[in-house]
Design a protein around this motif. Sequence first.
Motif, short mmCIF file in Angstrom:
data_model
loop_
_atom_site.label_atom_id
_atom_site.label_comp_id
_atom_site.label_asym_id
_atom_site.label_seq_id
_atom_site.Cartn_x
_atom_site.Cartn_y
_atom_site.Cartn_z
N TRP A 257 5.96 78.75 87.92
CA TRP A 257 6.53 79.20 88.95
C TRP A 257 6.02 80.01 89.49
N ALA A 258 4.72 80.67 89.41
CA ALA A 258 4.34 81.13 90.34
C ALA A 258 3.04 80.38 91.03
N LEU A 259 2.97 79.02 89.86
CA LEU A 259 1.95 78.15 90.90
C LEU A 259 2.88 77.52 92.10
N LEU A 260 3.98 76.98 91.98
CA LEU A 260 5.18 76.99 92.40
C LEU A 260 4.90 77.81 94.04
N GLY A 261 5.55 79.05 93.87
CA GLY A 261 4.83 79.54 95.03
C GLY A 261 4.01 79.60 95.70
N ILE A 262 2.44 79.59 94.65
CA ILE A 262 0.63 79.51 95.55
C ILE A 262 0.47 78.28 96.13
N GLY A 263 1.34 77.09 95.62
CA GLY A 263 0.99 75.81 96.59
C GLY A 263 2.51 75.77 97.82
N SER A 264 3.27 76.83 97.98
CA SER A 264 3.90 76.91 99.12
C SER A 264 2.95 77.34 99.47
N ALA A 265 2.43 79.15 99.85
CA ALA A 265 1.99 80.00 100.65
C ALA A 265 1.37 79.58 101.56
N ARG A 266 0.65 78.54 101.59
CA ARG A 266 0.44 77.85 102.66
C ARG A 266 1.17 77.18 104.16
N TRP A 267 2.80 77.34 103.24
CA TRP A 267 3.53 76.26 104.29
C TRP A 267 4.37 78.00 104.69
N LEU A 268 3.81 79.09 103.82
CA LEU A 268 4.40 80.06 104.34
C LEU A 268 3.45 80.96 105.20
N ARG A 269 2.83 80.27 105.92
CA ARG A 269 1.64 81.82 107.04
C ARG A 269 2.84 81.48 108.45
N SER A 270 3.43 80.89 108.14
CA SER A 270 4.46 80.97 109.77
C SER A 270 5.06 81.96 109.45
N PHE B 299 12.18 81.54 103.64
CA PHE B 299 11.79 81.50 102.78
C PHE B 299 11.96 82.28 101.87
N ASN B 300 11.94 83.38 102.22
CA ASN B 300 12.53 84.70 101.71
C ASN B 300 14.14 84.56 101.22
N GLN B 301 14.42 84.97 102.27
CA GLN B 301 15.74 84.63 102.57
C GLN B 301 16.70 83.32 101.51
N LEU B 302 16.08 82.40 101.58
CA LEU B 302 16.80 81.61 100.65
C LEU B 302 16.37 82.35 99.14
N LEU B 303 15.41 82.93 98.71
CA LEU B 303 15.03 83.01 97.40
C LEU B 303 15.68 84.51 97.45
N ALA B 304 15.91 84.89 98.04
CA ALA B 304 17.18 86.73 97.79
C ALA B 304 19.01 85.83 97.93
N LEU B 305 19.44 85.00 98.61
CA LEU B 305 19.72 84.31 98.30
C LEU B 305 20.64 82.90 96.48
N LEU B 306 19.54 82.14 96.26
CA LEU B 306 19.35 81.69 94.98
C LEU B 306 19.37 83.17 93.92
N LEU B 307 18.71 83.93 94.34
CA LEU B 307 18.62 85.37 93.34
C LEU B 307 20.37 85.40 93.27
N LEU B 308 20.57 86.29 93.58
CA LEU B 308 21.92 86.52 93.99
C LEU B 308 22.66 85.60 92.97
N VAL B 309 22.76 83.83 93.54
CA VAL B 309 23.55 83.05 92.85
C VAL B 309 23.05 82.93 91.47
N SER B 310 21.61 83.30 90.90
CA SER B 310 21.91 83.12 90.19
C SER B 310 21.89 84.06 88.56
N ALA B 311 22.37 85.40 89.29
CA ALA B 311 22.54 86.63 88.63
C ALA B 311 24.28 86.57 88.86
N TRP B 312 24.43 86.01 89.43
CA TRP B 312 26.37 86.10 89.66
C TRP B 312 26.90 85.65 88.69
#
Length: 194
Positions: free
Chosen positions: A156-169, A176-189
């Motif tokens: 999972w960390a490597l997946l995040g590292i691989g996406s870092a280049r795309w995340l410069r924008s 990305f952060n909003q999607l992760l926040a929503l996924l975090l909410l869904v997984s917790a609830w």
Amino acid sequence: MSSSLLPFILFALVASISPGPTNLLILAHGAHNGLRASLAPIFAACAAAAAIVWVVGLGLGEVLLRHPLAQQVMSWVGVLWLSRLAWQLFRAAGEPLHATARQRFGVGSAASLQLVNPKVWLMAVAVIGVFATPGLPVWHLALVFLIIALPCMGAWALLGIGSARWLRSPRHLQRFNQLLALLLLVSAWSALLA
């Protein structure tokens, strides 16, 4: 090798690699801070989850089963804390990667997250209920779980590292952060409501 070890290994692999609150936070941490900075939180989270398997097997699981109110309170505290983390991630959505680097997901946060993570407790109770046998003692289960969880969370960390280049924008980072926040909410609830 015990006949129940292979099924347990497969269970631990699925439980460790599937999306959950900790994996999503490690993904974000890897994207923001890199692999070296992610190693300590990965180890802390995996060791804490393995410790939970161990203490549930030593008898805490029985206590929780006998006191459903305590289990329910733990679940609600965990979901509320994870919801707060999701809100912080959602609000920080527009910050550039270098600005969020100082807000690291540290060892203490990674380990304590496991204490309030409903997915970890459900998994630990399932592990003990299904796989603990005289031929496969609890400490073996905890150790095997740790050994399997480390590379899974590292992925999972490597997946995040691989996406870092795309995340410069800034726009991509915000999404990305909003999607992760929503996924975090869904997984917790979903863990609470399951």
